[in-house]
Design a protein around this motif. Structure first.
Motif, short mmCIF file in Angstrom:
data_model
loop_
_atom_site.label_atom_id
_atom_site.label_comp_id
_atom_site.label_asym_id
_atom_site.label_seq_id
_atom_site.Cartn_x
_atom_site.Cartn_y
_atom_site.Cartn_z
N UNK A 47 0.84 -1.18 0.00
CA UNK A 47 0.00 0.00 0.00
C UNK A 47 0.88 1.23 0.00
N UNK A 48 0.26 2.40 -0.06
CA UNK A 48 1.01 3.66 -0.18
C UNK A 48 0.44 4.71 0.77
N UNK A 49 1.30 5.67 1.09
CA UNK A 49 0.87 6.90 1.76
C UNK A 49 1.35 8.06 0.89
N UNK A 50 0.49 9.03 0.69
CA UNK A 50 0.87 10.24 -0.06
C UNK A 50 0.72 11.45 0.85
N UNK A 51 1.67 12.36 0.71
CA UNK A 51 1.57 13.66 1.37
C UNK A 51 1.25 14.69 0.29
N UNK A 52 0.13 15.36 0.45
CA UNK A 52 -0.30 16.31 -0.57
C UNK A 52 -0.44 17.70 0.05
N UNK A 67 5.20 7.24 -0.23
CA UNK A 67 6.06 6.18 0.30
C UNK A 67 5.26 4.90 0.51
N UNK A 68 5.98 3.79 0.54
CA UNK A 68 5.35 2.47 0.66
C UNK A 68 4.91 2.21 2.09
N UNK A 100 7.03 8.17 11.30
CA UNK A 100 7.78 8.60 10.13
C UNK A 100 8.24 10.04 10.31
N UNK A 101 9.42 10.33 9.77
CA UNK A 101 9.90 11.72 9.78
C UNK A 101 9.79 12.27 8.36
N UNK A 102 9.19 13.43 8.27
CA UNK A 102 8.93 14.04 6.97
C UNK A 102 9.94 15.16 6.74
N UNK A 103 10.58 15.13 5.58
CA UNK A 103 11.41 16.28 5.18
C UNK A 103 10.94 16.70 3.80
N UNK A 104 11.56 17.75 3.27
CA UNK A 104 11.12 18.25 1.97
C UNK A 104 11.37 17.24 0.86
N UNK A 105 12.37 16.40 1.05
CA UNK A 105 12.76 15.51 -0.04
C UNK A 105 12.26 14.08 0.13
N UNK A 106 12.09 13.65 1.39
CA UNK A 106 11.72 12.24 1.58
C UNK A 106 11.00 12.07 2.90
N UNK A 107 10.37 10.90 3.04
CA UNK A 107 9.77 10.51 4.32
C UNK A 107 10.47 9.23 4.76
#
Length: 344
Positions: A47-52, A67-68, A100-107
């Motif tokens: 499954x996936x998670x999206x940050x929008x 991210x997966x 999870x840690x979120x940054x501008x480029x990746x999670x």
């Protein structure tokens, strides 16, 4: 980033994901206002998670990160950090609780919290809640009849990385059957009280300082499983719950156990989501398979609440509703593969 959306006066913004959206939540950080996390519902492992986020110039949602995630997320929450002083963290529940840690480029996965150390099997988590008063506390609910309260440590800065880890503070058998939801109450300081609902049809209240007993606040008359519970954000005496496949939402007052103070029953199909207004003690939004999101004014309780004050009809069965805690003008719903935010 401040949104000058009032100039545009758009009332609805829509985002289409590549899959059915189930879990969904608003970011609360002041510098990330129109940001949400979405979880896919695909009946397989991957499954996936999206940050929008909403782009100010184009007034369109864009996907900032995907991210997966193993299995669908049963719930997603951003850290309840209204001042932006903690790391930018996101939690998901499914087979385990993940931070999870979120940054501008990746999670990046910071930690996986697993309470079944002795077993080859995991008992899936149905839901969780993140304590608003103490963001180092989270509570999970599981199909194994237990709730677990987790302590989170945001460790010392090593290099440029804060290490996040967690430990079990307490685990308790909360119900006679599966537990389907858990939520911290704002009563008594907002740190120690929480309630849960489950397949035994009861709402139970707990105090972390006195875990040897719990209080049954309500039992479904037909013993139908209760799926969700939601505390009033302004008045900690009130909470809302709903039964599996039920078309009504029950409002409870903890001072009057076992007797609903209101029943909201205008939906024509099963209710899937409940969200109290963040800024008002008498407004609540319900969403259902009848495509409708309804906002109710309950201030005339205990007189019957006949009709909602606002109704919105979506293009599909609404799976989830979330009222933005830091932007009380906006409600998010999801249906099919769509997210919509509505100005109320």
């Amino acid at each position: 980033m401040t949104m000058s959306l009032h100039g545009k006066r758009k009332e609805i913004y829509k985002y289409e994901a590549p899959w059915t959206v189930y879990a969904m939540n608003w970011s609360v950080r002041p510098d990330k206002r129109f940001r949400l996390a979405l979880g896919s519902f695909v009946e397989e492992y991957n499954n996936k998670v999206q940050l929008v986020g909403l782009e100010e110039e184009s007034s369109e949602f864009v996907c900032r990160n995907t991210f997966d995630h193993p299995y669908p997320t049963t719930k997603i929450m951003w850290i309840p950090d209204t001042k932006g002083v903690y790391p930018d963290l996101l939690a998901t529940s499914g087979d385990y609780l993940r931070i999870w840690r979120v940054s501008d480029t990746e999670t990046r996965l910071e930690c996986l919290l697993n309470n079944n150390k002795n077993s080859d099997f995991c008992a899936p988590l149905t839901s969780f809640d993140w304590n608003e008063v103490d963001p180092n506390l989270l509570g999970t609910s599981s199909i194994d009849t237990t709730c677990t309260i987790w302590g989170l440590e945001t460790g010392q800065v090593l290099g440029r990385v804060n290490l996040v880890s967690g430990h079990v503070k307490t685990q308790l058998i909360a119900h006679d059957k599966e537990v389907y939801d858990i939520a911290f109450s704002r009563a008594g300081g907002g740190r120690d009280m929480f309630a849960s609902v489950g397949a035994d049809g009861s709402v139970r209240m707990f105090d972390l300082r006195h875990l040897e007993h719990s209080t049954i606040i309500y039992e479904d008359p037909q013993h139908h499983p209760l799926l969700r519970l939601c505390w009033n954000k302004q008045d900690p005496n009130y909470l809302a719950t709903m039964a599996m496949d039920g078309m009504e939402v029950v409002i409870l007052d903890v001072r009057v156990p076992c007797t609903p103070v209101a029943r909201l029953n205008n939906h024509r199909a099963c209710v899937n989501g409940i969200a109290w207004a963040p800024h008002s003690s008498c407004h609540i939004c319900t969403a259902a398979d009848d495509h409708q999101a309804l906002i109710w004014d309950i201030q005339q309780m205990p007189r019957a609440i006949e009709d909602p004050i606002l109704a919105y009809t979506a293009e599909g069965e609404i799976n989830n509703v979330q009222w933005a805690s830091t932007q009380p003008d906006w409600i998010a719903i999801c249906y099919n593969n769509c997210l919509e935010i509505l100005r109320v």
